[in-house]
Every structure is written in structure tokens, then in C-alpha cells.
Scaffold this active site. Structure first.
Site, PDB file in Angstrom:
ATOM      1  N   GLU A   1       0.884  -1.167   0.000  1.00  0.00           N
ATOM      2  CA  GLU A   1       0.000   0.000   0.000  1.00  0.00           C
ATOM      3  C   GLU A   1       0.921   1.216   0.000  1.00  0.00           C
ATOM      4  O   GLU A   1       1.755   1.363   0.889  1.00  0.00           O
ATOM      5  CB  GLU A   1      -0.911  -0.029   1.233  1.00  0.00           C
ATOM      6  CG  GLU A   1      -2.072   0.956   1.147  1.00  0.00           C
ATOM      7  CD  GLU A   1      -1.686   2.338   1.635  1.00  0.00           C
ATOM      8  OE1 GLU A   1      -1.479   3.221   0.770  1.00  0.00           O
ATOM      9  OE2 GLU A   1      -1.574   2.519   2.840  1.00  0.00           O
TER      10      GLU A   1
ATOM     11  N   CYS B   1      -2.362   8.004   4.711  1.00  0.00           N
ATOM     12  CA  CYS B   1      -2.392   7.780   3.266  1.00  0.00           C
ATOM     13  C   CYS B   1      -3.761   8.097   2.703  1.00  0.00           C
ATOM     14  O   CYS B   1      -3.901   8.390   1.509  1.00  0.00           O
ATOM     15  CB  CYS B   1      -1.987   6.354   2.929  1.00  0.00           C
ATOM     16  SG  CYS B   1      -2.953   5.102   3.793  1.00  0.00           S
TER      17      CYS B   1
END
Length: 995
Positions: free
Chosen positions: A754, A788
Site C-alpha cells: 500500500e 495515506c
């Protein structure tokens, strides 16, 4: 209690008298009020139509173009077209889209909504309010003025609310106090009472009103409240404090008690507070108020109401899986109201009662109970809402009782939320007004003792339920409700205890053994960089190779361990985390500068990962086999081997735990490498997994510097898989190097990664501004933008752009910058010096690319820790560096879009595709965003951070991720190898029966 037979008989007598007097009146046919009633009946008739009508009324103030008004009408009512009458369907189909006819339709819609609003809203300026009040007094009705508007979202707005309260008192008191006295409403059993009565919401006086910080909230509210109280007392006006949602209750009561126990206001009797009878714990609040008022030495008034936030409270409880704070049966609320009525009348010497209700049974019971206690009629009063139940008001006046009308005042736009709430109350399925005047429920039924309704009225008002149950299904771990004093106290205690443990040393753990290292990594408190949170072992390449060997050695036995036993380790780990919840949160506060709620949510997510992946492994281990006569077929999953987990610092427990437990429960063994900035939290996770029963070598804790040991961990031929969360650059490097397969490696290394995002929120031109500003601010600056999933771009339609930007800037300016351990902290420090310097470089770059709309200043905190205040850039070019590159800090770029096509083009115009959001009240535009907004997690009319395991599996595509979604049903498959095994069971022409 509701009293004995005599009280019950008297209650029914009063109720029949009220009904009888109402029946003799009526609405003049075809007059304005008659048409209003027909509209209300129509909206009550169909729930789906009602919802669409209210949605249209809610959005209407944002629509200025006749084309947009017509489009929204068609979109909203087109969704329920089949439920409309024939003539309405025809009108919808023939509705003009442009030109003079469309303008006429728009004007009619505006006028109709405004007329409906004015049924419930008394005026938009002081002159109109005075006119309305004069009309009420002509009917022998008192009033209390409520300043419209929901909670302030900026400090500038809180200043404006304070000034409006002051202007209202200044504008009303001199004139109203000079009017001739009307004894019924201007005197009680003792003497004259204030004519001007003002209702105040504390949340309007502080934009950061938050029960997590009662002391800070109280100080800020009192700063603006005291001038209002002084002016009101100077003029002889009454001030009543409104009650809002349940989470605000305790801090509201605290502020009320604190200020009116002050020497300045202790002897002032003309103050009161609302109490909501639908709250399960309100009896205790009323009893506490009585004791406090007795100690104060001067009585206060209590406005007893049923409560106006039932739907909100039950929905929030279901979403958070918290106990429902309100009674879930109407009869319970009605019964509690009667019990509190009894208490207030019995204790009227210290708590003077004001009964707010439109329920004839509740009103009759109050009248009967007052008679039973020989209470003088002038010593208590009734209150009702402006625009509702006017015949009932006239009846109470005719009975010689003081009736005060709750009278909303203010502009139509901020008043729409109030209007919709009033409409919802008026049309609720169990509304007394609906039952009595629309559905014609028999009087005897409406006047029945609520205690007797229990056996026949057992249905809940809604199907909303708390999720918690014992059915064995996965349930998200509820986040902590910090409006509760016990939760705040537990967190403070944990912070104190953990502070006493700072500075300890945490060695590596390899093969179940603690390994000391010659050098360590100092983990610092980002909020106070002189404070060492802990010293963690600094692993070398030799340690990395040792850990890989230990994991490889443990692999076979762990692979052979039944999935149920592996799942049990995770479930025990979850139980340990629950027990240590506040302690773990405190470690995150100190090591990562996470605010209380951010830290608590991270621990809850770690618990969720443990429980969910345990459930998922048991599901995958029990997939059905497809067997036929003479042939058995098995489809099974097996682990890949040694897994290296490389985790970030921003979710120090949850992400590390999620990747580790996913690998562990699937039968892989793990080298767990936390970020050096959060290595202490990583050590705590290692302790938990060991205590939970993870065998030696199955999990190995390897703290160290990524550049020093990372290449060995990710490149080793005995490593089968790398699970990584972090920067795009490192993720792509790992993926590239893993693709190189040395001759002595017998597998293709699997990488899941990720890698961040450049996330956008689109703000449509019909968006709810309050929600959009709050959502963007929360998504952009929550945890200093170090997620994020954080919003780093706000894409705003040009018609709304300037208005939105102005409020966004003020909302950002209103955020509290503080060390993370302070409960009122909204923005704290970034993680370390490198992060601070990188964010500051982007800010300097932004100054050359765009207009700096707001630059926060951390002040002296900058010398104490790694503080960077929020920055907002306006008029940003979509191709600017600050609009394209991930900054990972409190920096927001605001971009202007011509229309939704342009907004989606901008939103999709980066290499990332992680999260995104849209604030819109257009069903058509929402549908387009669902189809065309290219992100892994799309959020509509809410902030874009805070994904929950199972409910919102998390992960992106393009340059945001390699792999599938964490916390989703296919996540564990990445850690597994599927195998098919087929056996021919035929022997000499016979076969066993198919199982």
C-alpha cells in the site's frame, strides 16, 4: 411514579377537557393554515415521498439557478415516481427545464418552502421578531427566542453568534419591557417574571465544543457566555440553556452548574436548562440538579422535553456500536416524562418546572399532578413550539395556565436544519400530533397511562439496533466514547502510568529469545523531543539473517497447526488488547503524537484485524468439497512461507498488527519490522502476540533502520512474501527487486504494498456547507494529515468556491494546536525532523505555485517539538507539485472546477487512486461519482478517513497499491497458495458413498 387511581382519573378528565375544547375549534377551509395541514397530511402518507420532500427543502437554499432547482426536483421525486399521484407524475414529466416557465417553477418552489419555513420560524430580524412576539402576546402567550443555526464550525462564527445574542437582547428588551403587563404571562405566584426569554445553545459559542475536553470547552464557552448573561441580567431577561445531542449533555450541565454557582450569578433566579426525558440517565441528572440548586440557594428552571434527536442518537449508537442512550420505545419516554414531572413538581422549591410537550396525555398528567400537590398554577408553565399545535395552546391559555412558545429566529438558510427537524417531528410515525389530528386514534387510547401501553406497544420506533450480539459473527470493536467521564479518566490514568515507563529499552525478539544489540534507536516524543519514549534494538544484517532462519525453522510446525488453533492465537491477542486498550493508546500518544481519538481508533482497528482475520481463516478452512461417485475433490489453502512485514509509523499498531496477523493466521511465519519512529509500539505488539501463545519463531520482532536491514529482509531467497505499507518509492523498489529471481530461489516472491495517495474531495455546488467544511478539515488535518487516506486536494465548484474557501480557512484557523496528550488537541506534531523539513519544503514550493490562503503558526511549540501548523493553498493549478505529489502533512490544496466533468478530470488526474470523496445533494451527480471517480475507497457526504475493517475494506490501485483490500474478504488469499487435490476412490468397480 404516575400516581394512584385518583391521579389517573384526574389526568383523564383533564385530557378529555383538552380534547373537547380543541374539537370546538378548527381550521378555516382553504385558508393558508388549511393548505399547510393538507401538505403535512400528504407528506405523512408516504415515508419515501416525505424523505424526498425534506431533502429538497434542505438543499433548496443552495440553489439559485432555476435550471438547478428544476433538476433537483426531477432527481428527488423521480426516485419515487411510482409513489406519486397521477397528476404529480404528469407535472414532473412536463416540468419545463429552461426559460420563463422554469423560472416560474423555481420561484414557486422558493415561495412555498419559505412559507412553510415561516410557519415554524418567527422572523429574520429584530423587527420581524417583535411583530411575532406582539402577536403571541395578543393571544396571551409568552415566548422564548431561539437563535437559529446548528453548531458553529469556526471561531469567527462563534463570535457572530455571541454578538447576535447580545443584539437580540438589546433589541428586544427595551421595547418588550415597556409593553403593558399581562398578568397571566408576566407574573408567577411570587411576582413579576422576565418578559424577554432567550434560549442559548452552548455549541454555538465555541467552534471546537468537544466533550473529550470539558475543561477547555468550558473555558471557551464561558468567555463568550458571560457577556450574554451580564446583559440579560442588566435588562431583566431570562436565559435558558438548550440541550443538544447526548454526547454534549454532561459538559453542558457542567458549564451550567459552574457559571451559575459563581458569586456573580449565584443569586440570579431567571435561568434554566432543558432536560430530555428520552435519555435513559436523565433522572440522575435531574436529581443531581436538585441537590446542586439547593446548595446554590437560588432555584433554577427546568424545561422538561421529550427530546428532538432520537433518530440521530439511535443511528449514531448503531454506527459506533455504543449503548443506545435513549429509550427505544415511545411509551418508555412518555412514562419517564411523567415520572420526571412528578419529581419536578415535588421539588419545585429548587427546580421550577416548564413542561415542553404537545402530547395531551403528558400535559394532562402535569395538570393533574400539580393539582394533587396543590401547586399554584402560576408557579409552573407549559412550553410549545412555534407553528405547531396552536389549538392546544389556546386551550391551555383558556384553562388559565401560562404557555410559553419556543420561537426560532434567524435567517432561512441556517434555519433549514431546524425546519427539517420540526417537519420530521411533525410527521414521525409515533408523533402524538399525527396520531391525534391525522390518523384519528381514539382519545382513550391517546390518554392511556404509558405504563399500560407496554404489552401492546412493544415495537421499537425504528429497526436500528446496536450491532453487539453473541451470534458469533464478526463485530467491529467500538471506539471509546470520550464524552463519558470514566473513559476520560481511564485515558488520563493510562497516560500517567505510561509516562512513568518512558525511556526503557526494548531488545529484538528472534526465535522467542530477547536479543540485545550493541546500539539502539532512540524513539522520541514528537510533541516533546527532549522526551525519550524508549530505546529499541538496532538490528544488523546478521540479526536479519538470524530472524529469517528462525522463521524458516518454525514454519513447518506452524503450517501443520490447525487453522482453529492459529485463529485462537489472534482471538487471545484481541482480548489482551482490549484489556490494555488505554495503555496502548497512551503509548501511541507519546511515541507518534496521535490525539486521543486517533490513538484509540488505531487500537480498535488492531483488535478488529485480529478478530476478523481469525473469522476469515476459519471460513477459508471450511470451504465445501465437490465430490462425485468414485472421486473426491479437495480445494485447500496452504501458507506461502516466511513473510517480511514492513509497517509505517502513522498507524503504528493497526497496520503492523493487520499485516502480521494476516500472515500468521494463514500459517506463515513472520519477521515483523516496525518503523523506527514507532518501534516501541511494535515491541508492545510483540509482547501481546507472545502472551497470546504465538510459538517461538512464528513471529520475530526486528526493530532497526530500514536502509540497513531492508535489502536483506526483502531480497533473501528464503523469504516467500513481503507485506509493505509506506511510500510509493520504497514500495516500487521492493516490487522491482522481488521480481528478480536468483537461481537458488524456488519460488516467485509475492509482494503486497500500500503506497499512499493524493486524495481529493469534490465539493458540489449544492453541498451542505457545514458538512463539507467539517469533512474536508477533518480529512485534511486529522492526525496532521499524516494518513495515506488524508484529503490533500479540495476540488470546489466555482459558484461555491469563494464562500467555501472563506469558511474553510476560518475553520482551519479555529483548530487547536497542542501536544497530543492534551485532550483538546486538534493538531499536534508531525512524526520527526525529516517529516517537518519535508513538509516545510512543500509549503515553500506551494508559495511559488499558488496563493497561500492560510498559514498557521505553532508559536513556541515549534521549539518544543516537530510542529507544523496547517496550511491552505488556494487557486492551485491541477498540475502543480502540491497538487500532484503526496506531502503527508497538514497541507491542503484547494482547486476550482467549472463543473462535475472538470472536477472528475482533476480528481482522476494523478498517478494515485486510493481514497476520494464528494459532498453533493444531487442524486445524479452522486451516481456519476460512483461510476467515474477512480479510487479504491469512495466516500459520499462524509470524511474520507477512518475506514473500518469489514465495513470499508481499505486499499487502492494505480500507484496507490499492489494487492487487494486490507480488512476485506479476499485479503487473506494473498498470503495463501490454493491447491486442488483429486483422488480416484474407485476400486474394482465399487466406490464409497459420496460424503
Amino acid at each position: 411514579m404516575s400516581g394512584g387511581p385518583d391521579l389517573e382519573s384526574l389526568t383523564r378528565d383533564y385530557g378529555r377537557e383538552i380534547f373537547g375544547r380543541i374539537a370546538t375549534g378548527g381550521t378555516f377551509p382553504f385558508g393558508p393554515a388549511w393548505w399547510d395541514e393538507r401538505l403535512m397530511e400528504w407528506t405523512m402518507a408516504d415515508e419515501a415521498v416525505k424523505v424526498q420532500l425534506f431533502r429538497f427543502i434542505d438543499v433548496l437554499p443552495m440553489l439559485h439557478d432555476p435550471v438547478e432547482i428544476g433538476r433537483h426536483l426531477r432527481e428527488y421525486f423521480g426516485e419515487v415516481n411510482g409513489r406519486l399521484s397521477g397528476w404529480m407524475r404528469l407535472g414532473l414529466r412536463l416540468m419545463p427545464q429552461r426559460g420563463t416557465a422554469a423560472a416560474l417553477v423555481a420561484a414557486l418552489a422558493h415561495r412555498s418552502a419559505e412559507r412553510l419555513a415561516r410557519r415554524f420560524i418567527a422572523g429574520t430580524n429584530v423587527a420581524e421578531a417583535l411583530h411575532t412576539i406582539a402577536g403571541l402576546r395578543q393571544r396571551n402567550l409568552g415566548f422564548t427566542i431561539d437563535l437559529l443555526g446548528e453548531a458553529a464550525i469556526t471561531e469567527l462564527e462563534s463570535d457572530r453568534y455571541r454578538d447576535e445574542y447580545l443584539s437580540l437582547i438589546d433589541g428586544l428588551c427595551p421595547e418588550v419591557n415597556a409593553w403593558p403587563e399581562m398578568p397571566l404571562i408576566d407574573r408567577d405566584d411570587v411576582g413579576p417574571i422576565p418578559r424577554v426569554n432567550i434560549s442559548v445553545k452552548f455549541s454555538s459559542l465555541y467552534s471546537q465544543f468537544d466533550p473529550i475536553d470539558p475543561e477547555g470547552t468550558s473555558r471557551a464557552v464561558l468567555k463568550r457566555l458571560r457577556p450574554i448573561l451580564r446583559l440579560a441580567r442588566h435588562y431583566g431577561a431570562f436565559v435558558n440553556i438548550d440541550m443538544e445531542q447526548h454526547s454534549f449533555k454532561d459538559v453542558t450541565l457542567k458549564i451550567f452548574r459552574d457559571v451559575f454557582a459563581d458569586d456573580e450569578f449565584r443569586d440570579w433566579p431567571d435561568v434554566g436548562i432543558a432536560i430530555q426525558a428520552y435519555l435513559k440517565n436523565c433522572r440522575q441528572d435531574v436529581e443531581d440538579l436538585a441537590r446542586w440548586a439547593e446548595k446554590r440557594g437560588t432555584p433554577v428552571w427546568v424545561r422538561l422535553v421529550k427530546g428532538a434527536y432520537w433518530d440521530y442518537e439511535t443511528v449514531m449508537a448503531a454506527q459506533q456500536d455504543w449503548p443506545v442512550p435513549v429509550f427505544e420505545h415511545k411509551w418508555e419516554t412518555d412514562l419517564n416524562y411523567e415520572r420526571l414531572t412528578h419529581f419536578l413538581l415535588k421539588n419545585r422549591a429548587v427546580l421550577r418546572p416548564a413542561f415542553g410537550s404537545h402530547n395531551v396525555r403528558s400535559l394532562a398528567h402535569a395538570l393533574a399532578t400539580a393539582d394533587a400537590f396543590n401547586v399554584p398554577p402560576a408557579s409552573y408553565e407549559f412550553q410549545m413550539l412555534y407553528g405547531m399545535a396552536d389549538p392546544m395552546k389556546d386551550v391551555l391559555v383558556a384553562l388559565g395556565r401560562r404557555l410559553r412558545v419556543y420561537t426560532p429566529y434567524g435567517q432561512l438558510l441556517p434555519g433549514m436544519a431546524y425546519l427539517v427537524r420540526r417537519l420530521l417531528e411533525n410527521t414521525a410515525n409515533e408523533s402524538f400530533l399525527r396520531a391525534s389530528f391525522t390518523e384519528h386514534v381514539p382519545e382513550d387510547r391517546l390518554l392511556m397511562n404509558p405504563q399500560l401501553l407496554h404489552p401492546v406497544d412493544g415495537k421499537h420506533r425504528s429497526e436500528v439496533r446496536s450491532q453487539r450480539s453473541d451470534d458469533g459473527a464478526f463485530r467491529n470493536e467500538p471506539v471509546t466514547d470520550f464524552s463519558r467521564e470514566d473513559a476520560r479518566r481511564a485515558m488520563q490514568t493510562a497516560l500517567q502510568q505510561v509516562k512513568g515507563q518512558l525511556g526503557r529499552t526494548y531488545p529484538l525478539v528472534i526465535g522467542g529469545k530477547r536479543i540485545e544489540t550493541t546500539s539502539t534507536i532512540d524513539s522520541l516524543n514528537p510533541s516533546r523531543i527532549t522526551e525519550i519514549v524508549g530505546r529499541c534494538g538496532r538490528a544488523t544484517v546478521a540479526h536479519a539473517e538470524q530472524a529469517i532462519a528462525a522463521a524458516k525453522a518454525a514454519f513447518h510446525d506452524w503450517w501443520a497447526t490447525p487453522p482453529s488453533s492459529r485463529a485462537a492465537v489472534l482471538q487471545r491477542a484481541a482480548a489482551i488488547m482490549r484489556r490494555r486498550r488505554f495503555e496502548l493508546s497512551a503509548w501511541e500518544v507519546y511515541e507518534c503524537a496521535k490525539q486521543w481519538r486517533e490513538a484509540d481508533a488505531d487500537v480498535a482497528e488492531a483488535i478488529d484485524f485480529c478478530e476478523y482475520y481469525a473469522h476469515e481463516m476459519l471460513r477459508l478452512a471450511s470451504l465445501p468439497h465437490v465430490n462425485v461417485p468414485g472421486e473426491d475433490n479437495a480445494f485447500v489453502y496452504e501458507p506461502r512461507g516466511v513473510t517480511v512485514v514492513i509497517a509505517p509509523w502513522n498507524f503504528p499498531l493497526a497496520i503492523l498488527c493487520g499485516m502480521t496477523t494476516a500472515s500468521l493466521v494463514t500459517g506463515n511465519t513472520v519477521i515483523m519490522k516496525p518503523a523506527e519512529q514507532s518501534a516501541v509500539v511494535g515491541a508492545k505488539l510483540m509482547e501481546i502476540l507472545q502472551e497470546a501463545g504465538a510459538p517461538p519463531g512464528t513471529v520475530n520482532y526486528l526493530s532497526g533502520i530500514g536502509e540497513e536491514i531492508g535489502p536483506t529482509l526483502t531480497g533473501h531467497t528464503d523469504v516467500a512474501m513481503v507485506a509493505f505499507t509506506g511510500s510509493r518509492g520504497v514500495g516500487l523498489l521492493i516490487n522491482r527487486e522481488a521480481a528478480v529471481t536468483p537461481p537458488n530461489q524456488d519460488h516467485v516472491k509475492r509482494v503486497i504494498a500500500e503506497m499512499g495517495g493524493k486524495n481529493a474531495i469534490i465539493v458540489d455546488d449544492d453541498a451542505d456547507l457545514d458538512e463539507a467544511v467539517n469533512g474536508v478539515v477533518g480529512s485534511a488535518f486529522g492526525y496532521q494529515g499524516q494518513k495515506c487516506s488524508a484529503c490533500s486536494r479540495a476540488i470546489v465548484m466555482e459558484r461555491l468556491y469563494d464562500t467555501f474557501l472563506a469558511r474553510l480557512v476560518e475553520a482551519t484557523r479555529s483548530l487547536t494546536i497542542a501536544p497530543a496528550e492534551e485532550p483538546g488537541c486538534a493538531v499536534s506534531a508531525v512524526i520527526d525532523a525529516d517529516a517537518r523539513d519535508r513538509v516545510l519544503r512543500y509549503i515553500e514550493k506551494g508559495k511559488s505555485e499558488a496563493r497561500l490562503a492560510y498559514a498557521g503558526d505553532p508559536g513556541p511549540l515549534a521549539a518544543q517539538g516537530y510542529f507544523v501548523a496547517p496550511h491552505v493553498f488556494a487557486d492551485v493549478n491541477p498540475q502543480a507539485v502540491i497538487a500532484q505529489e503526496e506531502i503527508f502533512g497538514p497541507v491542503l490544496a484547494v482547486l476550482k472546477a467549472r463543473d462535475l466533468n472538470h472536477a472528475l478530470e482533476i480528481a482522476n488526474g494523478t498517478p494515485y487512486a486510493l481514497t476520494g470523496g464528494i459532498y453533493s445533494r444531487s442524486p445524479q451527480n452522486i451516481a456519476r461519482a460512483k461510476r467515474e471517480f477512480q479510487v479504491g475507497n469512495l466516500y459520499i457526504n462524509r470524511k474520507i478517513t477512518g475506514a473500518l475493517v469489514q465495513r470499508q475494506p481499505f486499499g487502492g490501485f494505480k500507484m496507490s497499491g499492489i494487492g487487494t483490500k486490507a480488512g476485506g474478504p479476499d485479503y487473506l488469499l494473498q498470503f495463501l497458495i490454493p491447491r486442488t487435490i483429486t483422488e480416484n476412490t474407485m476400486r474394482r468397480g465399487f466406490a464409497p458413498a459420496v460424503s
